[in-house]
Enzyme design. Structure first.
Site, PDB file in Angstrom:
ATOM      1  N   GLN A   4    -105.712   5.833 -91.085  1.00 44.37           N
ATOM      2  CA  GLN A   4    -106.122   7.043 -91.793  1.00 44.37           C
ATOM      3  C   GLN A   4    -105.349   7.230 -93.105  1.00 44.37           C
ATOM      4  OE1 GLN A   4    -105.006   6.884 -88.658  1.00 44.37           O
ATOM      5  NE2 GLN A   4    -103.766   8.684 -88.057  1.00 44.37           N
ATOM      6  N   GLU A   5    -104.083   6.774 -93.157  1.00 45.98           N
ATOM      7  CA  GLU A   5    -103.308   6.872 -94.399  1.00 45.98           C
ATOM      8  C   GLU A   5    -103.871   5.928 -95.456  1.00 45.98           C
ATOM      9  OE1 GLU A   5     -99.412   5.978 -93.063  1.00 45.98           O
ATOM     10  OE2 GLU A   5     -98.924   8.053 -92.552  1.00 45.98           O
ATOM     11  N   LEU A   6    -104.190   4.700 -95.033  1.00 46.73           N
ATOM     12  CA  LEU A   6    -104.769   3.741 -95.955  1.00 46.73           C
ATOM     13  C   LEU A   6    -106.113   4.225 -96.481  1.00 46.73           C
ATOM     14  CD1 LEU A   6    -104.565   0.952 -97.308  1.00 46.73           C
ATOM     15  CD2 LEU A   6    -105.719  -0.012 -95.303  1.00 46.73           C
TER      16      LEU A   6
END
Length: 544
Positions: A4-6
């Site tokens: 989700q961060e990427l």
């Protein structure tokens, strides 16, 4: 990094094209990231049990995009410190690319210099190249080097510009200071504490700097600069890197590398000089009509030297016409002190014999035959072969072929000539008859006729005593150090050799003379006759 961060990073870049993603594939194959294969396949099978289909699709798209980007593949045997250097530097290079511009002084016509240096750099060549820019002090070498740096720095991974290298190396631990400066600039981090000696500096350059395609400009190097002692083995540097050095001394540059490309900075044309001067004196390109003649006269005195044009132009900004006239008169006699200080650097580094030859040329021998003066200096133990070469290498004199007989004559920039004469004046400004050289006809005649009680004089030139007819030997009674005498006189009477035992060169401009005997005379020139060299082998004729 969790998916989700990427995905958030990729989504942000999609909204803002100014964002840059620099991926590091640490212990993972970029192909697995791009295709979600290998360890990613199993990870996604687990996520599919708990995450909705649209989110999985977004994560996979993000991995696909990042996996396709150019980045760094860190394997198990890679050095983490080296990767950190690499990544940190590239991040900073992206952040500072548009700010990597040096402030430069105005120099009219600089574009031609920049293009010439760029041609020498052979930027399309994959080989490592070194370029040297040389010329006399104040001619604009540093300004040109900065302009080249600004023009081409974007083509390199890393860049470093170091000014005043000569002064830096004169300081305590100067070599280490220079190494720290270069390495910190290239790595874009301060590593001052990690370099404690010369060997550590060379190791840091070899292991941490040499892997980049870099541009390094080192300004104002002299004999104290040793390439291998400071930068290490030239073969360590990767293809495509470039070094630019500036120096007053062509020999210093020539010794850096056999294949170095050299570029000499010549004096500015009168047109460009006038424009540069007006930029500082009037803040525009051309002078007002009422200052046109004065401006051209001052530019002529400056003789194409940018330093003089800038200094004098700045001094005269918004000054009244009377101040201009006074400054012009002063410049014809005495150069501006800031210019003197800069140009005198080259003189101060000379050995004693080279200094004496330089002052001789500045005061008397510009335009004179090199061969004839050579005999006098050789007989006096001034080692002219070596020292004339030194002066020429340092752009302090020039030697050109002139006339139908192809004689080699001395040339010197007007500003350097004036600096040499100012050095002589400063030997005793209050009492000019105590100086070593006099080139003024009036002052020389006054010294000879008034029989001043000083024997400092080594050279007297332009003595015009034609109206007096004859000169007695008493005129020379206090000139025991005289080694060159240039005199216009009909007859010399008496044997005056005892009064000028050190005379090596006698120039009589109005016919032969009788009854003289000078034991150490080497050169005798008589009017339009031949020049005779006197030595142990007898008399030898030298055509003049």
């Amino acid at each position: 990094m969790v998916p989700q961060e990427l995905a958030a990073i990729v989504e942000r870049q999609g909204r803002n094209r100014g964002c840059i993603i620099l991926p590091i594939f640490y212990m993972v194959d970029p192909r697995d990231v791009r295709h979600q294969s290998g360890p990613y396949r199993n990870a996604f099978r687990q996520h599919e049990q708990n995450v909705d289909e649209e989110t999985i699709r977004i994560w996979k798209d993000a991995l696909n995009k990042v996996g396709a980007l150019k980045g760094w593949h860190v394997k198990s045997n890679d050095e983490q410190g080296a990767i950190a250097d690499l990544v940190t530097g590239v991040v900073w290079s992206h952040l500072t690319k548009n700010n990597n511009v040096l402030e430069i002084d105005k120099l009219i016509g600089i574009d031609d210099h920049v293009e010439a240096v760029k041609e020498s750099m052979a930027l399309d060549s994959p080989c490592m190249k070194i370029v040297g820019i040389y010329g006399m002090g104040g001619i604009g070498k540093t300004t040109i080097a900065k302009a080249v740096y600004n023009n081409v720095s974007a083509q390199f991974d890393r860049c470093s510009f170091v000014e005043n290298v000569r002064e830096m190396l004169e300081q305590k631990d100067g070599v280490i200071t220079l190494q720290k400066h270069i390495v910190s600039n290239i790595l874009m981090v301060n590593i001052a504490e990690s370099i404690v000696n010369n060997s550590e500096g060379i190791r840091a350059i070899r292991d941490r700097v040499s892997r980049f395609k870099f541009l390094v400009v080192l300004d104002d190097v002299d004999e104290t600069f040793e390439f291998e002692k400071i930068l290490g083995n030239m073969e360590n540097f990767v293809s495509g890197s470039r070094f630019i050095f500036t120096s007053r001394n062509i020999k210093v540059l020539s010794m850096l590398a056999d294949d170095i490309k050299l570029y000499r900075v010549q004096e500015m044309s009168h047109q460009h000089s006038l424009q540069l001067f007006c930029n500082y004196a009037f803040k525009k390109d051309i002078p007002p009509s009422n200052y046109e003649t004065l401006s051209n006269d001052i530019v002529s005195v400056a003789a194409g030297l940018p330093l003089t044009l800038k200094v004098v132009g700045s001094l005269l900004f918004q000054e009244e016409e009377e101040i201009w006239r006074d400054k012009l008169k002063q410049l014809k006699e005495i150069p501006e002190q800031k210019v003197v200080d800069r140009l005198k650097i080259s003189y101060d580094t000379l050995n004693e014999e080279a200094k004496r030859i330089f002052l001789d040329i500045a005061c008397f021998f510009v335009g004179e035959d090199k061969e004839i003066a050579f005999y006098m200096w050789s007989d006096l133990g001034f080692f002219p072969t070596t020292n004339i070469n030194i002066l020429n290498q340092r752009s302090m004199i020039g030697i050109v072929v002139a006339g139908s007989r192809k004689k080699l004559i001395f040339q010197m920039h007007d500003q350097l000539r004036d600096i040499g004469r100012e050095i002589v004046r400063q030997e005793n400004r209050r009492h000019p008859w105590k100086t070593s050289r006099i080139w003024s006809k009036e002052k020389a005649l006054n010294v000879l006729l008034n029989k001043k009680r000083y024997n400092n004089f080594e050279i007297l030139k332009n003595l015009n005593m034609e109206e007096l007819g004859t000169i007695s030997k008493e005129c020379f009674m206090n000139l025991s150090e005289l080694r060159y005498l240039d005199i216009n006189v009909s007859v010399l009477i008496d044997d005056f050799g005892d009064y000028i035992p050190n005379l090596r060169w006698l120039r009589l401009r109005n016919g032969p003379s009788d009854n003289f005997n000078v034991e150490n005379l080497v050169i005798l020139e008589v009017s339009s006759f031949s020049c005779t060299r006197v030595d142990s082998g007898g008399l030898k004729q030298i055509k003049v």
